[in-house]
Enzyme design. Structure first.
Site, PDB file in Angstrom:
ATOM      1  N   LYS A  22       0.838  -1.206   0.000  1.00 49.83           N
ATOM      2  CA  LYS A  22       0.000   0.000   0.000  1.00 49.83           C
ATOM      3  C   LYS A  22       0.876   1.261   0.000  1.00 49.83           C
ATOM      4  CE  LYS A  22      -1.292   1.511   4.139  1.00 49.83           C
ATOM      5  NZ  LYS A  22      -1.053   2.840   4.686  1.00 49.83           N
ATOM      6  N   ASN A  23       1.912   1.274   0.842  1.00 48.80           N
ATOM      7  CA  ASN A  23       2.702   2.495   0.987  1.00 48.80           C
ATOM      8  C   ASN A  23       3.650   2.750  -0.186  1.00 48.80           C
ATOM      9  OD1 ASN A  23       1.355   3.054   3.298  1.00 48.80           O
ATOM     10  ND2 ASN A  23       2.997   2.470   4.708  1.00 48.80           N
ATOM     11  N   ARG A  95      -4.194  10.589   5.189  1.00 46.60           N
ATOM     12  CA  ARG A  95      -3.108  11.566   5.225  1.00 46.60           C
ATOM     13  C   ARG A  95      -2.239  11.522   3.973  1.00 46.60           C
ATOM     14  NH1 ARG A  95      -1.179  14.077   9.229  1.00 46.60           N
ATOM     15  NH2 ARG A  95       0.855  13.856   8.293  1.00 46.60           N
ATOM     16  N   CYS A 119      -3.677  12.480  13.603  1.00 46.47           N
ATOM     17  CA  CYS A 119      -4.430  11.231  13.612  1.00 46.47           C
ATOM     18  C   CYS A 119      -4.109  10.508  14.906  1.00 46.47           C
ATOM     19  CB  CYS A 119      -4.118  10.382  12.380  1.00 46.47           C
ATOM     20  SG  CYS A 119      -2.472   9.712  12.394  1.00 46.47           S
ATOM     21  N   ARG A 124       1.560  14.387  13.599  1.00 45.93           N
ATOM     22  CA  ARG A 124       1.941  14.182  12.204  1.00 45.93           C
ATOM     23  C   ARG A 124       1.800  15.429  11.320  1.00 45.93           C
ATOM     24  NH1 ARG A 124      -0.379   8.638  10.048  1.00 45.93           N
ATOM     25  NH2 ARG A 124       1.431   8.726   8.687  1.00 45.93           N
ATOM     26  N   ASP A 311       5.798   0.446  11.845  1.00 48.65           N
ATOM     27  CA  ASP A 311       4.578  -0.231  11.378  1.00 48.65           C
ATOM     28  C   ASP A 311       4.522  -1.703  11.798  1.00 48.65           C
ATOM     29  OD1 ASP A 311       3.789   2.123  10.265  1.00 48.65           O
ATOM     30  OD2 ASP A 311       4.243   1.576   8.194  1.00 48.65           O
ATOM     31  N   ILE A 333       9.429   6.782  16.462  1.00 55.05           N
ATOM     32  CA  ILE A 333       8.959   7.537  15.290  1.00 55.05           C
ATOM     33  C   ILE A 333       7.713   8.369  15.596  1.00 55.05           C
ATOM     34  CG2 ILE A 333       8.289   7.360  12.849  1.00 55.05           C
ATOM     35  CD1 ILE A 333      11.158   6.408  13.353  1.00 55.05           C
ATOM     36  N   ARG A 403      -8.094  -0.494   5.583  1.00 52.62           N
ATOM     37  CA  ARG A 403      -7.332   0.556   4.895  1.00 52.62           C
ATOM     38  C   ARG A 403      -6.053  -0.006   4.303  1.00 52.62           C
ATOM     39  NH1 ARG A 403      -6.490   5.916   8.140  1.00 52.62           N
ATOM     40  NH2 ARG A 403      -5.397   6.224   6.180  1.00 52.62           N
TER      41      ARG A 403
HETATM   42  C1  EPZ Z   1       4.840   6.883   6.341  1.00 56.57           C
HETATM   43  O1  EPZ Z   1       4.107   7.929   6.969  1.00 56.57           O
HETATM   44  C2  EPZ Z   1       3.891   5.712   6.223  1.00 56.57           C
HETATM   45  N1  EPZ Z   1       2.750   6.104   5.400  1.00 56.57           N
HETATM   46  C3  EPZ Z   1       3.457   5.266   7.606  1.00 56.57           C
HETATM   47  O2  EPZ Z   1       2.650   4.105   7.443  1.00 56.57           O
HETATM   48  C4  EPZ Z   1       4.699   4.915   8.444  1.00 56.57           C
HETATM   49  O3  EPZ Z   1       4.303   4.605   9.758  1.00 56.57           O
HETATM   50  C5  EPZ Z   1       5.661   6.105   8.467  1.00 56.57           C
HETATM   51  O4  EPZ Z   1       5.977   6.518   7.109  1.00 56.57           O
HETATM   52  C6  EPZ Z   1       6.969   5.817   9.178  1.00 56.57           C
HETATM   53  O5  EPZ Z   1       7.602   4.726   8.577  1.00 56.57           O
HETATM   54  C7  EPZ Z   1       2.843   6.050   4.074  1.00 56.57           C
HETATM   55  O6  EPZ Z   1       3.847   5.696   3.498  1.00 56.57           O
HETATM   56  C8  EPZ Z   1       1.630   6.412   3.303  1.00 56.57           C
HETATM   57  P1  EPZ Z   1       6.987  10.247   8.284  1.00 56.57           P
HETATM   58  P2  EPZ Z   1       4.657   9.411   6.946  1.00 56.57           P
HETATM   59  O7  EPZ Z   1       6.788  11.539   7.590  1.00 56.57           O
HETATM   60  O8  EPZ Z   1       5.452   9.635   5.725  1.00 56.57           O
HETATM   61  C9  EPZ Z   1       7.339  13.550  11.730  1.00 56.57           C
HETATM   62  C10 EPZ Z   1       0.899   2.609   8.033  1.00 56.57           C
HETATM   63  O9  EPZ Z   1       0.436   2.037   9.050  1.00 56.57           O
HETATM   64  N2  EPZ Z   1       7.101  14.548  10.680  1.00 56.57           N
HETATM   65  O10 EPZ Z   1       8.138   9.416   7.892  1.00 56.57           O
HETATM   66  O11 EPZ Z   1       3.519  10.307   7.228  1.00 56.57           O
HETATM   67  C11 EPZ Z   1       6.132  12.650  11.948  1.00 56.57           C
HETATM   68  O12 EPZ Z   1       5.156  13.241  12.770  1.00 56.57           O
HETATM   69  C12 EPZ Z   1       1.494   3.967   8.188  1.00 56.57           C
HETATM   70  O13 EPZ Z   1       0.872   2.123   6.897  1.00 56.57           O
HETATM   71  C13 EPZ Z   1       7.157  15.880  11.007  1.00 56.57           C
HETATM   72  O14 EPZ Z   1       7.400  16.275  12.168  1.00 56.57           O
HETATM   73  O15 EPZ Z   1       5.643   9.396   8.185  1.00 56.57           O
HETATM   74  C14 EPZ Z   1       6.777  11.422  12.543  1.00 56.57           C
HETATM   75  O16 EPZ Z   1       6.999  11.605  13.899  1.00 56.57           O
HETATM   76  C15 EPZ Z   1       0.971   4.849   9.223  1.00 56.57           C
HETATM   77  N3  EPZ Z   1       6.929  16.799  10.014  1.00 56.57           N
HETATM   78  C16 EPZ Z   1       8.123  11.348  11.798  1.00 56.57           C
HETATM   79  O17 EPZ Z   1       8.354  12.680  11.306  1.00 56.57           O
HETATM   80  C17 EPZ Z   1       6.678  16.416   8.727  1.00 56.57           C
HETATM   81  O18 EPZ Z   1       6.490  17.305   7.861  1.00 56.57           O
HETATM   82  C18 EPZ Z   1       8.192  10.382  10.637  1.00 56.57           C
HETATM   83  O19 EPZ Z   1       7.013  10.521   9.843  1.00 56.57           O
HETATM   84  C19 EPZ Z   1       6.641  15.058   8.415  1.00 56.57           C
HETATM   85  C20 EPZ Z   1       6.852  14.130   9.411  1.00 56.57           C
END
Ligand code: EPZ
Length: 423
Positions: A22-23, A95, A119, A124, A311, A333, A403
């Site tokens: 999915k991702n 998201r 969420c 996030r 994840d 994370i 999802r």
């Molecule tokens: C991706 O989310 C995945 N989603 C998530 O999958 C996964 O948990 C996550 O990466 C971490 O591996 C998709 O690929 C669609 P991040 P993403 O930006 O990109 C902070 C699932 O269950 N951050 O790498 O949204 C954030 O809050 C899911 O399939 C900021 O502060 O995650 C987090 O603490 C849920 N500012 C950290 O960075 C930003 O602008 C990493 O988040 C962006 C992120």
């Protein structure tokens, strides 16, 4: 609202085929916005988030076809994206809609995408996506809950040096997609290295992009004036595969996991082996997992790839409720990703939460009860706990699991689980 009813206590035996990731599929679909030609994708999982992304692209004037055969194919053509925007009604349900921002501003010179909001697993924010787009020369404004990105004076983004303060998966994907149509070179530093990034880069290269270093923390992109159509097969879902590895282990069964990429699961395999679970690679795309007579405790710290994936944290927690001794799980994370722990405790698990650490004392006999799923991976962990619990567990709000897991009850039933959907 659908629920899953699971009767625990049966070892799982047999073979399961893993679906596409999915991702990886979500950014690949967004990448189709970068060209007016057809992008043909295969190995697309039929899960709710993919349907939502399809609706969002259709809203942006793209045609999205899902042919009957093969059932995993999808053809997307975005002939025009003029005036396109991602409205709140669609973004709030997923998201990953923010992934349309980079391609839209790159192709159209401007884009308007609703801010996703928080969420259940944490705040996030998307500040890093926006800062990076600014570093590439975009002008960013936010008003009425929408982010507006535009290229000053119109035309193509200039490109530039982007340094992420923190590693972000979708942030890296967004900037990669923005950079491929920029006027100049873009250097992305502290980029995410997840296999989903590499898969996206492979699709973009097939579309005519020039990218070096995907899969490392520095990615260089030479922008092109235009991209063209392409065909691409999405990689296997490493998190679904990891979830089934735990399903085999927690039920003390024997499962063959077909169609996965063992290399993408290295950290999960290492942790499972540490608990005494036997895992063998019997073919380049096949793993066989066998439960341990006595599971041992193991500590886990979630990290960006190639570290242990956040994840897979909830699923691992379910497993170590059955292990001898104390396991400490540290979530690095996301700030609020232990919602499944309280539901597992309702089933009899002995877990204490100390900030970002969960301390799990095992082994405990879990007993079936009514539990509520709070997010996608939390739901998966409750299914796993239910598979080993005594009696029946009723999991509410399983729309979360829909999802991201394709036909989960069908796949689990085929290897001997007693699971059915009730409404
Ligand atoms: C991706 O989310 C995945 N989603 C998530 O999958 C996964 O948990 C996550 O990466 C971490 O591996 C998709 O690929 C669609 P991040 P993403 O930006 O990109 C902070 C699932 O269950 N951050 O790498 O949204 C954030 O809050 C899911 O399939 C900021 O502060 O995650 C987090 O603490 C849920 N500012 C950290 O960075 C930003 O602008 C990493 O988040 C962006 C992120």
């Amino acid at each position: 609202m659908d629920k899953l009813l699971i009767e625990g206590g049966r070892p799982l035996e047999g073979s399961v085929r893993i679906s596409g990731a999915k991702n990886a599929a979500l950014p690949a679909m967004a990448a189709a916005l970068l060209t007016c030609e057809r992008v043909e994708l295969d190995n697309i999982p039929r899960v709710r988030d993919i349907i939502t992304m399809g609706r969002l692209l259709a809203y942006m004037t793209a045609t999205v076809e899902t042919p009957e055969l093969p059932p995993t194919a999808m053809i997307i053509q975005a002939k025009t994206v003029n005036g396109a925007e991602a409205p709140y009604e669609l973004v709030r349900t997923m998201r990953a809609s923010i992934l349309t921002l980079g391609p839209l501003v790159a192709r159209n010179g401007s884009a308007r995408v609703s801010l996703p909001g928080g969420c259940s697993i944490g705040a996030r924010p998307v500040d890093l996506h926006l800062k990076a787009l600014e570093q590439m020369g975009a002008e960013i404004g936010t008003s009425h809950g929408y982010v507006e990105a535009r290229v000053p004076g119109g035309g193509r983004l200039p490109g530039g040096n982007v340094h992420f303060d923190k590693i972000t998966v979708t942030g890296t994907e967004n900037i990669l997609m923005a950079a491929v149509l920029a006027k100049g070179e873009t250097k992305i530093e502290n980029a995410a290295r997840e296999p989903e990034i590499t898969d996206l880069a492979e699709l973009l290269i097939k579309m005519g992009a020039e990218i070096e270093g995907a899969g490392t923390s520095t990615i260089r992109v030479q922008g092109k004036e235009k991209l063209h159509g392409a065909r691409h097969t999405i990689i296997a879902d490493r998190i679904e595969a990891g979830t089934f590895l735990v399903a085999g282990a927690i039920t003390n069964g024997s499962l063959e996991i077909i169609g996965c990429v063992p290399e993408h699961l290295a950290s999960v395999i290492a942790k499972l082996r540490e608990t005494g679970v036997e895992i063998r690679e019997t073919a380049p795309d096949t793993l066989v997992v066998r439960g341990a007579k006595k599971l041992g405790a193991a500590d886990v710290i979630t990290e960006e790839y190639p570290g242990f994936a956040t994840d897979m944290q909830a699923q691992f927690m379910a497993l170590v409720t059955q292990a001898q001794g104390t396991s400490v799980i540290t979530e690095r994370i996301f700030e609020n990703r232990f919602l499944h722990a309280s539901e597992m405790m309702r089933m009899g698990a002995n877990i204490s939460i100390e900030g970002r650490r969960a301390v799990v004392h095992g082994p405990t006999t879990l007993s079936g009860s009514g539990v509520i799923a709070s997010d996608l991976r939390a739901s998966a962990s409750l299914v796993l706990a239910a598979l080993v619990a005594q009696g029946e567990t009723l999991i509410d709000r399983v729309y979360h699991i829909d999802r991201g897991y394709e036909r989960i009850e069908e796949k689990l039933s085929s290897v001997g689980a007693r699971i059915r959907r009730v409404s």
